[in-house]
Design an enzyme around this catalytic site. Sequence first.
Site, PDB file in Angstrom:
ATOM      1  N   ASN A  59       0.816  -1.205   0.000  1.00 31.31           N
ATOM      2  CA  ASN A  59       0.000   0.000   0.000  1.00 31.31           C
ATOM      3  C   ASN A  59       0.854   1.261   0.000  1.00 31.31           C
ATOM      4  O   ASN A  59       0.343   2.362   0.197  1.00 31.31           O
ATOM      5  CB  ASN A  59      -0.942   0.015   1.206  1.00 31.31           C
ATOM      6  N   HIS A  87       3.010   2.433   2.152  1.00 32.48           N
ATOM      7  CA  HIS A  87       3.373   3.096   3.399  1.00 32.48           C
ATOM      8  C   HIS A  87       4.173   2.127   4.257  1.00 32.48           C
ATOM      9  O   HIS A  87       4.243   0.932   3.977  1.00 32.48           O
ATOM     10  CB  HIS A  87       2.138   3.646   4.141  1.00 32.48           C
ATOM     11  N   CYS A  96       2.807   6.425   7.592  1.00 30.35           N
ATOM     12  CA  CYS A  96       4.136   6.996   7.413  1.00 30.35           C
ATOM     13  C   CYS A  96       4.650   6.618   6.032  1.00 30.35           C
ATOM     14  O   CYS A  96       4.573   5.448   5.630  1.00 30.35           O
ATOM     15  CB  CYS A  96       5.071   6.470   8.508  1.00 30.35           C
TER      16      CYS A  96
END
Length: 411
Positions: free
Chosen positions: A290, A292, A327
């Site tokens: 994804n 991140h 993040c």
Amino acid sequence: MACAWSCTIYYARVHIRCSASEGGAGGQGQHRKNNAVRVNGAAHRAPLQVGAALETSINRSLAELSAPPLPAGVVDDRDVAGGSKRERSRQNIPTEKQTVDPFRQALIVEGGVRYQQTLVVRSYEVGPDKTATLETVLNLLQETALNHVWMSGLLGDGFGATHGMIKNNLIWVVSRMHVQVDQYPIWGEVLDIDTWVGSSGKNGMRRDWLIRGRNSGDVFVRATSTWVMMNKVTRRLSKMPEEVKGEIAPWFIDRHAIEEEATEKIIKLDSNAEYVDSDLKPKRSDLDMNHHVNNVKYVRWMLETLPDHFLQNHQLSSIILEYRKECGSSDVVQSICQPDKDSIPPEENVSMIIGPSILPDIINGHHSLAGALQQWPMKYTHLLQLKAGDDKYEEIVRGRTTWKKKSYNGS
């Protein structure tokens, strides 16, 4: 009296050989029962005897693999839900529910909704003490969750999204996780991992796990988590569409691996905490599908903030994570940790008289006696946050860990 059967099947891209033999006292030597399936030379043993379900699974795979090849230079890469046709073929993603997965040693049990997988702890999944690391445990939880969706026939892409989620540009994100470790598996140990899902409010889903030792039947790990949906484009949380509810609701089980009477609130720390590690930067290998940072990396950043002396003599027994923000690869992260001074156990309150014959480097060195006998708290609060400007930070995840002393054998 003895009986045996064997067959060898050749296709352009696969060679499968099945054999079984059974011998008694009257045969030529003792024959061990063998229900192995060999695929391209590698043995795969089904968790149950070779039967109709496994035979159907193998025949279906053979039918897909034996399809006539395309002309040279022609690639059939037409888009389908969740990725290209060629990509899905390589992943062997089923389009209908499976009950047996002979390659992953997995079954769908309990009325066809609970997933169970058998695996072995490998050498690269253990630490210096030959026990599985916490990262290994978390990776096993993630892998079995994805495999569960894979066998359901609902998998629309490679990372857990269903067909209905893909139509609505939705992905799963974990909002909370609680893992309890009673005992860490050791290298070569055979494990049975069970996972199942249930409802969590109107727009969430709960996923639970149990990890048991195959030989003892003891429960090593219990875990529970809460998942919500995020729009893949806007990166905002989303309500669960009715289409998606209709896909996953038949799989729900009302059972909890961890009975949580009240959710423990994790306080927010600031930069005045006792342990602070700044300027942490994700690597490309830390990103998941994804795009991140993977959840397991968050835990590694948290634990690496703790002192070496503490980690050498203690092991984690419980971790609670509350996720606030994702993040990315360009973010700079700060890891903060604060011990709970009230969590020092009574047996830790000991005094030590050091005579003049003990060398200073033994007392204060890397593997120091002082470090081993220091009065360490058993509970810690954690915070990961990313820099959002001058002296500004945004929370990524809050955490709460509980620890216990390692036994003398390091387990």
